[in-house]
Design a protein around this motif. Structure first.
Motif, PDB file in Angstrom:
ATOM      1  N   UNK A  97       0.843  -1.209   0.000  1.00 56.73           N
ATOM      2  CA  UNK A  97       0.000   0.000   0.000  1.00 56.73           C
ATOM      3  C   UNK A  97       0.875   1.255   0.000  1.00 56.73           C
ATOM      4  N   UNK A  98       1.964   1.230   0.758  1.00 57.10           N
ATOM      5  CA  UNK A  98       2.871   2.392   0.783  1.00 57.10           C
ATOM      6  C   UNK A  98       3.451   2.658  -0.601  1.00 57.10           C
ATOM      7  N   UNK A  99       3.818   1.608  -1.304  1.00 62.70           N
ATOM      8  CA  UNK A  99       4.346   1.779  -2.662  1.00 62.70           C
ATOM      9  C   UNK A  99       3.264   2.270  -3.616  1.00 62.70           C
ATOM     10  N   UNK A 100       2.057   1.727  -3.486  1.00 69.67           N
ATOM     11  CA  UNK A 100       0.958   2.178  -4.349  1.00 69.67           C
ATOM     12  C   UNK A 100       0.582   3.637  -4.089  1.00 69.67           C
ATOM     13  N   UNK A 101       0.744   4.083  -2.860  1.00 75.18           N
ATOM     14  CA  UNK A 101       0.408   5.469  -2.510  1.00 75.18           C
ATOM     15  C   UNK A 101       1.399   6.470  -3.107  1.00 75.18           C
ATOM     16  N   UNK A 102       2.515   5.974  -3.621  1.00 77.08           N
ATOM     17  CA  UNK A 102       3.454   6.873  -4.292  1.00 77.08           C
ATOM     18  C   UNK A 102       2.864   7.414  -5.598  1.00 77.08           C
ATOM     19  N   UNK A 103       1.969   6.649  -6.222  1.00 75.37           N
ATOM     20  CA  UNK A 103       1.375   7.073  -7.497  1.00 75.37           C
ATOM     21  C   UNK A 103       0.526   8.336  -7.335  1.00 75.37           C
ATOM     22  N   UNK A 104      -0.467   8.369  -6.432  1.00 74.19           N
ATOM     23  CA  UNK A 104      -1.231   9.620  -6.294  1.00 74.19           C
ATOM     24  C   UNK A 104      -0.383  10.777  -5.763  1.00 74.19           C
ATOM     25  N   UNK A 105       0.649  10.453  -4.978  1.00 74.98           N
ATOM     26  CA  UNK A 105       1.530  11.519  -4.497  1.00 74.98           C
ATOM     27  C   UNK A 105       2.307  12.129  -5.658  1.00 74.98           C
ATOM     28  N   UNK A 106       2.763  11.274  -6.574  1.00 76.94           N
ATOM     29  CA  UNK A 106       3.477  11.776  -7.749  1.00 76.94           C
ATOM     30  C   UNK A 106       2.560  12.662  -8.587  1.00 76.94           C
ATOM     31  N   UNK A 107       1.317  12.257  -8.736  1.00 77.79           N
ATOM     32  CA  UNK A 107       0.348  13.069  -9.479  1.00 77.79           C
ATOM     33  C   UNK A 107       0.141  14.413  -8.779  1.00 77.79           C
ATOM     34  N   UNK A 108       0.020  14.393  -7.449  1.00 74.78           N
ATOM     35  CA  UNK A 108      -0.157  15.646  -6.696  1.00 74.78           C
ATOM     36  C   UNK A 108       1.057  16.551  -6.852  1.00 74.78           C
ATOM     37  N   UNK A 109       2.235  15.970  -6.858  1.00 74.31           N
ATOM     38  CA  UNK A 109       3.460  16.751  -7.029  1.00 74.31           C
ATOM     39  C   UNK A 109       3.491  17.378  -8.417  1.00 74.31           C
ATOM     40  N   UNK A 110       3.121  16.603  -9.434  1.00 71.81           N
ATOM     41  CA  UNK A 110       3.096  17.141 -10.797  1.00 71.81           C
ATOM     42  C   UNK A 110       2.052  18.253 -10.942  1.00 71.81           C
ATOM     43  N   UNK A 111       0.917  18.113 -10.281  1.00 71.25           N
ATOM     44  CA  UNK A 111      -0.110  19.167 -10.299  1.00 71.25           C
ATOM     45  C   UNK A 111       0.432  20.428  -9.626  1.00 71.25           C
ATOM     46  N   UNK A 112       1.124  20.271  -8.509  1.00 78.69           N
ATOM     47  CA  UNK A 112       1.696  21.427  -7.809  1.00 78.69           C
ATOM     48  C   UNK A 112       2.733  22.126  -8.675  1.00 78.69           C
ATOM     49  N   UNK A 113       3.550  21.344  -9.374  1.00 79.61           N
ATOM     50  CA  UNK A 113       4.548  21.925 -10.276  1.00 79.61           C
ATOM     51  C   UNK A 113       3.852  22.683 -11.403  1.00 79.61           C
ATOM     52  N   UNK A 114       2.802  22.090 -11.959  1.00 80.66           N
ATOM     53  CA  UNK A 114       2.051  22.729 -13.040  1.00 80.66           C
ATOM     54  C   UNK A 114       1.428  24.045 -12.579  1.00 80.66           C
ATOM     55  N   UNK A 115       0.848  24.043 -11.400  1.00 76.26           N
ATOM     56  CA  UNK A 115       0.241  25.265 -10.869  1.00 76.26           C
ATOM     57  C   UNK A 115       1.296  26.346 -10.639  1.00 76.26           C
ATOM     58  N   UNK A 116       2.475  25.939 -10.179  1.00 76.09           N
ATOM     59  CA  UNK A 116       3.562  26.897  -9.968  1.00 76.09           C
ATOM     60  C   UNK A 116       4.004  27.510 -11.298  1.00 76.09           C
ATOM     61  N   UNK A 117       4.082  26.686 -12.342  1.00 75.01           N
ATOM     62  CA  UNK A 117       4.456  27.193 -13.670  1.00 75.01           C
ATOM     63  C   UNK A 117       3.411  28.164 -14.194  1.00 75.01           C
ATOM     64  N   UNK A 118       2.131  27.842 -13.960  1.00 77.25           N
ATOM     65  CA  UNK A 118       1.060  28.746 -14.397  1.00 77.25           C
ATOM     66  C   UNK A 118       1.141  30.068 -13.662  1.00 77.25           C
ATOM     67  N   UNK A 119       1.426  30.005 -12.367  1.00 78.21           N
ATOM     68  CA  UNK A 119       1.538  31.226 -11.565  1.00 78.21           C
ATOM     69  C   UNK A 119       2.693  32.075 -12.047  1.00 78.21           C
ATOM     70  N   UNK A 120       3.804  31.422 -12.356  1.00 75.92           N
ATOM     71  CA  UNK A 120       4.990  32.152 -12.844  1.00 75.92           C
ATOM     72  C   UNK A 120       4.712  32.787 -14.209  1.00 75.92           C
ATOM     73  N   UNK A 121       3.976  32.068 -15.057  1.00 73.08           N
ATOM     74  CA  UNK A 121       3.659  32.570 -16.385  1.00 73.08           C
ATOM     75  C   UNK A 121       2.782  33.810 -16.277  1.00 73.08           C
ATOM     76  N   UNK A 122       1.821  33.797 -15.331  1.00 75.50           N
ATOM     77  CA  UNK A 122       0.941  34.954 -15.129  1.00 75.50           C
ATOM     78  C   UNK A 122       1.732  36.158 -14.616  1.00 75.50           C
ATOM     79  N   UNK A 123       2.716  35.911 -13.775  1.00 73.40           N
ATOM     80  CA  UNK A 123       3.525  37.007 -13.250  1.00 73.40           C
ATOM     81  C   UNK A 123       4.390  37.634 -14.334  1.00 73.40           C
ATOM     82  N   UNK A 124       4.786  36.829 -15.307  1.00 68.46           N
ATOM     83  CA  UNK A 124       5.636  37.328 -16.392  1.00 68.46           C
ATOM     84  C   UNK A 124       4.857  38.252 -17.340  1.00 68.46           C
ATOM     85  N   UNK A 125       3.541  38.035 -17.448  1.00 70.05           N
ATOM     86  CA  UNK A 125       2.767  38.850 -18.395  1.00 70.05           C
ATOM     87  C   UNK A 125       2.158  40.040 -17.747  1.00 70.05           C
TER      88      UNK A 125
END
Length: 125
Positions: A97-125
């Protein structure tokens, strides 16, 4: 690293033996509610950890959570729950279960990275 205390809060959150509590809930009530709480808890902690730049605390937290869950599962063997999770032992299921829980955590991390990139893009414009 931004706000180091947030990293410590994330690590403290991972110190809760989520996997053990999910297995205990399954054993006592034969429901999957514990696994839902596990999924939500790990996903939120991973998202917050990445959002605030504390990925190292997320990695360390997963390790801490695994070992804390193993410790508590070892204490529960006296109550006879080991045969409940056949063909796996409680410790093997905690690892799985601990190993399987790495999958949704990885997705959450990728979503957080994506949101950070969107925020940075908005600040640039």
């Amino acid at each position: 690293m931004k706000k180091w205390w947030i990293g410590l809060v994330v690590l403290a959150g991972y110190s809760i033996p989520f996997v053990y509590l999910a297995l205990l809930e399954d054993f006592k009530t034969e429901t999957l509610l514990g696994y839902v709480a596990l999924l939500i808890g790990f996903t939120v902690l991973a998202f917050v950890g990445q959002r605030w730049g504390h990925l190292l605390f997320v990695v360390a937290g997963n390790i801490v959570s695994y070992f804390v869950s193993i410790y508590f599962a070892g204490q529960m063997d006296t109550f006879g729950w080991d045969g409940y999770f056949k063909p796996l032992t409680a410790e093997q299921l905690i690892l799985l279960v601990s190993l399987l829980m790495l999958i949704p955590q990885l997705i959450a991390i990728l979503v957080a990275i994506s949101k950070e990139k969107q925020r940075m893009k908005k600040q640039m414009t």
